[in-house]
Design a protein around this motif. Sequence first.
Motif, mmCIF file in Angstrom:
data_model
loop_
_atom_site.group_PDB
_atom_site.id
_atom_site.type_symbol
_atom_site.label_atom_id
_atom_site.label_comp_id
_atom_site.label_asym_id
_atom_site.label_seq_id
_atom_site.Cartn_x
_atom_site.Cartn_y
_atom_site.Cartn_z
ATOM 1 N N SER A 112 0.838 -1.203 0.000
ATOM 2 C CA SER A 112 0.000 0.000 0.000
ATOM 3 C C SER A 112 0.868 1.245 0.000
ATOM 4 O O SER A 112 2.071 1.190 0.292
ATOM 5 C CB SER A 112 -0.907 0.015 1.240
ATOM 6 O OG SER A 112 -0.130 0.080 2.428
ATOM 7 N N GLY A 113 0.239 2.382 -0.331
ATOM 8 C CA GLY A 113 0.887 3.677 -0.179
ATOM 9 C C GLY A 113 2.132 3.890 -1.004
ATOM 10 O O GLY A 113 3.128 4.436 -0.508
ATOM 11 N N LEU A 114 2.104 3.506 -2.260
ATOM 12 C CA LEU A 114 3.292 3.685 -3.099
ATOM 13 C C LEU A 114 3.714 5.152 -3.175
ATOM 14 O O LEU A 114 4.908 5.462 -3.308
ATOM 15 C CB LEU A 114 3.036 3.156 -4.510
ATOM 16 C CG LEU A 114 2.990 1.630 -4.659
ATOM 17 C CD1 LEU A 114 2.615 1.254 -6.087
ATOM 18 C CD2 LEU A 114 4.331 1.018 -4.286
ATOM 19 N N TYR A 115 2.767 6.056 -3.090
ATOM 20 C CA TYR A 115 3.076 7.483 -3.217
ATOM 21 C C TYR A 115 3.787 8.045 -1.991
ATOM 22 O O TYR A 115 4.225 9.186 -1.993
ATOM 23 C CB TYR A 115 1.794 8.288 -3.467
ATOM 24 C CG TYR A 115 0.625 7.894 -2.606
ATOM 25 C CD1 TYR A 115 0.510 8.309 -1.291
ATOM 26 C CD2 TYR A 115 -0.386 7.088 -3.140
ATOM 27 C CE1 TYR A 115 -0.569 7.931 -0.508
ATOM 28 C CE2 TYR A 115 -1.462 6.720 -2.368
ATOM 29 C CZ TYR A 115 -1.551 7.138 -1.044
ATOM 30 O OH TYR A 115 -2.622 6.757 -0.282
ATOM 31 N N LEU A 116 3.922 7.232 -0.933
ATOM 32 C CA LEU A 116 4.604 7.699 0.272
ATOM 33 C C LEU A 116 6.120 7.592 0.166
ATOM 34 O O LEU A 116 6.843 8.236 0.919
ATOM 35 C CB LEU A 116 4.140 6.889 1.487
ATOM 36 C CG LEU A 116 2.743 7.199 1.999
ATOM 37 C CD1 LEU A 116 2.256 6.091 2.908
ATOM 38 C CD2 LEU A 116 2.747 8.523 2.732
ATOM 39 N N GLY A 117 6.599 6.761 -0.749
ATOM 40 C CA GLY A 117 8.028 6.526 -0.846
ATOM 41 C C GLY A 117 8.738 7.497 -1.772
ATOM 42 O O GLY A 117 8.130 8.369 -2.395
ATOM 43 N N GLN A 118 10.046 7.338 -1.846
ATOM 44 C CA GLN A 118 10.845 8.119 -2.778
ATOM 45 C C GLN A 118 10.511 7.690 -4.206
ATOM 46 O O GLN A 118 10.135 6.537 -4.447
ATOM 47 C CB GLN A 118 12.333 7.904 -2.501
ATOM 48 C CG GLN A 118 12.790 8.378 -1.134
ATOM 49 C CD GLN A 118 12.658 9.873 -0.973
ATOM 50 O OE1 GLN A 118 12.925 10.639 -1.907
ATOM 51 N NE2 GLN A 118 12.212 10.316 0.203
ATOM 52 N N PRO A 119 10.618 8.606 -5.157
ATOM 53 C CA PRO A 119 10.360 8.224 -6.557
ATOM 54 C C PRO A 119 11.195 7.010 -6.961
ATOM 55 O O PRO A 119 12.384 6.934 -6.643
ATOM 56 C CB PRO A 119 10.774 9.474 -7.331
ATOM 57 C CG PRO A 119 10.604 10.602 -6.358
ATOM 58 C CD PRO A 119 10.987 10.023 -5.018
ATOM 59 N N ALA A 120 10.541 6.075 -7.618
ATOM 60 C CA ALA A 120 11.226 4.848 -8.026
ATOM 61 C C ALA A 120 10.625 4.360 -9.328
ATOM 62 O O ALA A 120 9.478 4.685 -9.669
ATOM 63 C CB ALA A 120 11.109 3.773 -6.950
#
Length: 265
Positions: free
Chosen positions: A189-197
């Motif tokens: 979940s929450g892919l948008y919480l991480g650093q751009p990848a």
Amino acid sequence: MQIPFNACDCHMHIYDDRYQSVNNPALNTANASLAEYQQQFQPLGFRRHILVLPSTYQDNNQIILDALACHRHQARGVAVLDGRVSRHQLVQLSAQGITGLRYNLVRSAPEVLQHMAANAGLLAEFGWHINLHLTPKHYAEAAPLLESLPCEVVLDHFGRVDFSGWQSSRYVAAIRKKLRSGLWWIKLSGLYLGQPASTADINAFAHCLLDEREDRLLWGSDWPHPTSRTPINERDNLAPLFDWAATPQQLAQVLVNNPQQLYFR
């Protein structure tokens, strides 16, 4: 592939300004009701959901307890309790549909680790889990304590892993080891919480987790996406899971079987 029957969204929130919140909350979120959630997710095929108390309400769990009172047959909750918890509290909350306690190390005070360690034995006795929101930095600062917790642990939002460097990450190695032990779970979940990848890096990590322990993975929408800076289309938010799950059976494992085992047992 289609969403399997009885699919469960394992990470969603509701907001209502009629309930007391903390002063100057870190996230100023508009009201978001369970009815609004269901209007968006029932057409997608989701019938069950896990209400996670957002940090906006600190340890005022009434908003999710009231929702569970009306939807207990299809929902469970993850609460927040400050300090040392009692057996009486867990008995009462278990009867109301709560199955775990959330510790948000990203937004919590330092003493939260002490409280978590003190409560973990009783949570294990009740079959509850600790729901952790943390980053690699928080893990590095408290790894011995976290790895020794006797109860089940669920990591929010991919454990906030840095997808671009996961293959050489000690943090990822530790997560994989704990997944293999069967005590830890992780939410996709929450892919948008991480650093751009890159999509390739994200997909590679997700496939690694599925290969490691597909029976310890959960999916969550993070609705209504309080930390996203852009609007989220729910079908787009769900789409990566269809790339990660190789078969209908694997999709059902993540969306049906795993939530059943953790939350609805």
